[in-house]
Scaffold this active site. Structure first.
Site, PDB file in Angstrom:
ATOM      1  N   ASP A 532      -0.615   8.632   0.176  1.00  0.00           N
ATOM      2  CA  ASP A 532      -1.844   7.875   0.001  1.00  0.00           C
ATOM      3  C   ASP A 532      -1.552   6.390   0.227  1.00  0.00           C
ATOM      4  O   ASP A 532      -0.565   5.854  -0.278  1.00  0.00           O
ATOM      5  CB  ASP A 532      -2.368   8.109  -1.420  1.00  0.00           C
ATOM      6  CG  ASP A 532      -3.672   7.401  -1.686  1.00  0.00           C
ATOM      7  OD1 ASP A 532      -4.684   7.766  -1.062  1.00  0.00           O
ATOM      8  OD2 ASP A 532      -3.679   6.464  -2.518  1.00  0.00           O
ATOM      9  N   GLU A 569      -1.522   7.477   5.149  1.00  0.00           N
ATOM     10  CA  GLU A 569      -2.544   6.503   5.549  1.00  0.00           C
ATOM     11  C   GLU A 569      -1.855   5.179   5.858  1.00  0.00           C
ATOM     12  O   GLU A 569      -1.352   4.511   4.961  1.00  0.00           O
ATOM     13  CB  GLU A 569      -3.554   6.306   4.427  1.00  0.00           C
ATOM     14  CG  GLU A 569      -4.382   7.536   4.112  1.00  0.00           C
ATOM     15  CD  GLU A 569      -5.341   7.285   2.969  1.00  0.00           C
ATOM     16  OE1 GLU A 569      -6.566   7.440   3.174  1.00  0.00           O
ATOM     17  OE2 GLU A 569      -4.885   6.926   1.872  1.00  0.00           O
TER      18      GLU A 569
END
Length: 926
Positions: A532, A569
């Site tokens: 993340d 990400e």
């Protein structure tokens, strides 16, 4: 007791330490003079700042008041970057600069002066940052540097175990500036070399457990275990406190009592805190548990011997992104719904659907956060439930979201991006959250998915913590305050991630990331990790994870670490944007590392617009831009729509190449360009160095589902069948690209969240996956929750009663998608290993000024793929192929979609004819 007069005429007295024979006064320049103890000190004429030393104690003479704004100990603007250097832009005109420490935490600002009753000084002299220091701390490169006086350097370690303040003073003793001090850099310099090699948390040797915690600034740490308190021993080289106990400690709950200076509390506190290296927990994370994950009782049957599905290279990964609770909570055929064990029920609709996907070519299931989550009550009896009849309300009602909202923070649902303990499975997904059931059941889930032909990816969230400071769910920051969180210039915790950012650039936070990932890989056989907000990590940290995983072997560790995939990400934003503090793990920086980043380029082109558009009706390639306008003024004039659509087609071509920076093709303006020369909102569209650097996707858990995005963007009059076809076409742009692709679970089933763009806390009602088409796809379950969607309600309300899909569309879309997966995984040209191979095998023969708006024709080795996003059939004549024999791919020719079977090829002219809203794959015949 000698007496003296300060520079303002005030009389002061200084007590002498027992046995003292003299006093010293030290001028700000470091001059020293000894005076006999019985001599009065009249310093009125000196004009210098004076401290009196009595034995080992220092006493500050009364001072004139300074500026309240400059004397602010609630901030920490000075940065102690290594044992000898402080970076601080203090006040102009200061005669002296120093670090002042207080073991008792007594330093305070009162009436414009700095007070304290046990302070010690570390004298500072002005210097300059070296090139190496500027490289390590680039955000401080323009700061004034201060060097710790060599005479005081032996007191640095002790100073760090209390309150530390940076101060500056005038020649007459006035305090010009005072601020707290950021200490992460100096802690790394003093301890990291040894501490990063330490084993933390519970470890076992010959059946005896040792518990270890890194707390270099703590004044004392004790272990509370099994109803008693055990003193812990400090290793001065590492800053690690440890205690070894008998085998009877096994299975016992424990926590640490850490006595430490807490900047947010402004005092010395004793924090009762769980172990950041916990491997097991009691319910709601109240205590850590002394557990050996190697214990045979914690292993499912055949855990050490079962075979995993064959690994595929990252560039071939086809990934389903799935929330553990979403998977089964609404599945009436499943046992243990909403838990890890639901995945072990081979007869449930959800498991059957996953096996269908695996058989078609899905390689991995990506599980949304499954580590210990701070925002879900773990006992079922503590989980609030909705007391409304949600199904009774109209499709466009606001009652559903209101009812769900009343229990949102207290129910069983959350996406889980609120890490509490990084290396323990979440308790609410276990049948019993207390103890090790969660360990066993998580392992059973992994094994069951592997047996269904799917490897398992964990979504990991090391970029932030659920809380910081003295908050209950703050763990790291209550053990080493000010170290594990990334601090801004004023010492406050950065929160650009949404929450309290972690400082993964600091050695021990970086170590925690590596150690935690390795534990999941070894002890739980996790096959991949999705990071993340990976761009908030240093590239070096993610590469360290890769290196540690690569070192795992079947023989030594029970897993082949080289087959574990990594992606994340790579967004570039926040206080670390543009490599402000370190080289980030962003899209462009991770190119060529073998670690993929999500590519938003083709995603936005396929869907249209961006996730934060004020008008959600901005159209794209797969939502009718120019070819089927929806009437939204946000789309511009027909000419503007056409131009944007053609540019979108160039972005999609770059995506189909694997987002390669160097891929050369002719764009829709007729110019030969490389992928990096195609514009994406001012940035290069192509950034990858090789297939596998970029991960393609049309939707994920963030933002609206693909179906909901198309609901906003396609004309309201679009039929259910045509909506399903556009959904499949959009998914095809990711599935048929070079490199890995991800799809949100249920997207093949036209999954909807009733237009909710941020369903992280929207409960089961809006989030559950529905496998039986008779139950619908989740659309029309009320207006989406107001918190993140109310501004879109005027657009949403008329759609919720107008759009409906049924079994033919849901089942047809899923079957058509599976056909595309079969093609993707059976044709070797979708798995090209190098940029050179892609350049050689992939082309867009009709790209240029005459390209058809809404149609992309791709030639890939012996294949020709036509993406026709227009409402009607389109002919695509590829002159260079005239005379060559092609046919519809056998998978589609015998597949589930009757419309694509009307696709045709005319050999004489090299013309491919493809029905509207269809992706057709042709292969050479004979």
């Amino acid at each position: 007791m000698p007496a003296g007069t300060d520079s303002y005429g005030a009389v002061f007295e200084v007590p002498l330490a027992e046995g003292a024979t003299s006093l010293s006064y030290i001028l700000h320049k470091g001059d020293e003079k000894d005076l006999p103890t019985d001599q009065a000190l009249d310093l009125r004429a000196d004009g210098h700042e004076v401290w009196l030393l009595s034995g080992q104690e220092k006493y500050l003479l009364p001072q004139p008041a300074g500026s309240a704004a400059a004397l602010d100990l609630s901030t920490s603007k000075a940065v102690w970057i290594d044992r000898n250097t402080v970076a601080w832009n203090g006040a102009d005109g200061a005669a002296s600069t120093q670090l002042v420490s207080s073991r008792g935490g007594s330093l305070a600002v009162e009436n414009g002066t700095l007070t304290g009753d046990d302070e010690r000084w570390l004298r500072l002299t002005r210097t300059a940052l070296t090139d190496a220091q500027k490289a390590k701390f680039p955000h401080l490169k323009d700061h004034t540097a201060w060097s710790v006086d060599p005479r005081d350097r032996d007191r640095v370690r002790e100073a760090l175990r209390g309150q530390v303040v940076a101060s500056q003073r005038t020649a007459d003793g006035a305090v010009l500036a005072a601020t707290g001090v950021q200490i992460a850099g100096v802690l790394d310099d003093l301890y990291a070399a040894d501490a990063t090699r330490a084993k933390l948390g519970p470890t076992f040797r010959h059946g005896r457990p040792t518990l270890s915690v890194w707390a270099p600034t703590a004044q004392d740490v004790s272990l509370e275990i099994d109803g008693r308190t055990v003193r812990m021993r400090r290793d001065d080289d590492t800053g690690v406190w440890s205690a070894t106990g008998p085998g009877s400690w096994k299975g016992k709950p424990y926590r640490y009592a850490v006595k430490v200076w807490a900047p947010t509390a402004r005092e010395i506190v004793t924090n009762k805190v769980t172990d950041p290296y916990s491997v097991a927990l009691t319910t709601d994370s109240e205590r850590s548990l002394v557990v050996d994950l190697a214990d045979r009782s914690l292993k499912p049957r055949d855990w050490s011997t079962y075979d995993k599905p064959e690994a595929v290279p990252l560039r071939d990964a086809q990934i389903q992104e799935l929330h553990i609770r979403d998977f089964s909570v609404a599945d009436r055929t499943a046992k243990d719904r909403g838990t890890y064990l639901a995945f072990t029920d081979k007869d449930s609709d959800g498991s059957k659907h996953l096996r269908k996907l695996a058989k078609a070519g899905t390689s991995h299931v990506h599980l949304l956060p499954a580590f210990d989550i701070a925002t879900i009550p773990e006992r079922k009896s503590d989980q609030a439930t909705v007391d409304c009849d949600l199904a009774s309300y109209p499709a466009d009602s606001d009652q559903q979201q209101e009812c769900v909202g009343k229990t949102a923070a207290k129910d069983a649902y959350n996406w889980g991006y609120d890490p509490y303990h990084y290396t323990v499975p979440e308790g609410s997904y276990a049948t019993d959250p207390d103890g090790t059931a969660r360990t066993v059941e998580f392992r059973k889930m992994v094994k069951a998915l592997n047996e269904d032909g799917l490897r398992v990816v964990m979504d990991v969230v090391y970029n932030h913590t659920a809380a910081s400071g003295q908050a209950k769910t703050s763990v790291l920051d209550r053990i080493v305050p000010g170290y594990y969180q990334r601090l801004l210039a004023d010492g406050s915790v950065a929160d650009s991630t949404c929450c309290a950012n972690t400082a993964t650039e600091n050695a021990m936070m970086g170590k925690l990331v590596v150690d935690s990932v390795v534990t999941w890989a070894k002890e739980y056989k996790v096959d991949g990790f999705r990071f993340d907000l990976m761009g908030h990590h240093p590239k070096a940290n993610i590469l360290a994870v890769r290196k540690a995983l690569d070192a795992l072997t079947l023989e030594k560790d029970g897993v082949d670490g080289k087959k574990i995939i990594l992606y994340g990400e790579g967004w570039n934003f926040g206080e670390i944007a543009d490599d402000a503090r370190f080289e980030q793990a962003t899209q462009k920086n991770m190119a060529g590392t073998g670690i993929a980043t999500f590519s938003d380029r083709a995603r936005d082109a396929v869907r249209g617009g961006g996730p934060f558009d004020a008008d959600p009706g901005v159209q794209g390639f797969a939502s009718g831009l120019f070819t089927e306008p929806n009437g939204s003024k946000a789309n511009g004039t027909p000419a503007e729509q056409k131009a944007r659509l053609l540019h979108y087609q160039d972005l999609i071509k770059v995506g189909l190449s694997g987002n390669l920076a160097g891929y050369r093709f002719t764009d829709t303006s007729g110019k030969e360009v490389e992928g990096s020369e195609v514009d994406y909102n001012g940035a290069p569209a192509g950034y990858a160095a090789a297939p596998g650097d970029a991960l393609a996707y049309a939707d994920a858990h963030d933002n609206e589902t693909l179906f909901d995005a198309l609901a906003y963007k396609l004309p309201a009059s679009t039929s259910a069948g045509d909506r399903a076809r556009m959904q499949v076409l959009a998914m095809a742009t990711a599935a048929l690209s070079q490199g890995p692709a991800l799809s949100q679970a249920g997207t093949d089933l036209l999954r909807s969240k009733s237009l909710d763009r941020n369903s992280y806390d929207s409960g089961d009602w809006f989030n559950a996956v529905h496998y039986r088409c008779a139950d619908g796809n989740g659309f029309g379950r009320g207006l989406p929750p107001a918190a993140d969607n109310k501004d879109k309600w005027p657009y949403a309300k008329p759609l919720l009663t107008a759009i409906e899909v049924g079994c033919p569309q849901i089942e047809g879309a899923s079957a058509a998608y599976r056909d595309l997966l079969r093609i993707r995984t059976s044709e070797k040209d979708f798995s090209l290993a190098t940029a050179a191979q892609v350049q050689s095998r992939l082309s867009f023969p009709l790209s240029g000024t005459d390209e058809t708006p809404g149609v992309i024709t791709m030639r890939l080795g012996d294949l020709v793929v036509v993406f026709n996003a227009t409402p009607g059939a389109q002919e695509q004549r590829v002159a260079e192929l005239a005379g060559d024999a092609y046919r519809l791919h056998p998978v589609q020719a015998s597949g589930a979609d009757p419309v694509v079977k009307d696709a045709a090829y005319a050999k004489g002219s090299g013309t491919f004819t493809v029905p509207g809203r269809t992706v057709a794959v042709f292969t050479r015949a004979g």
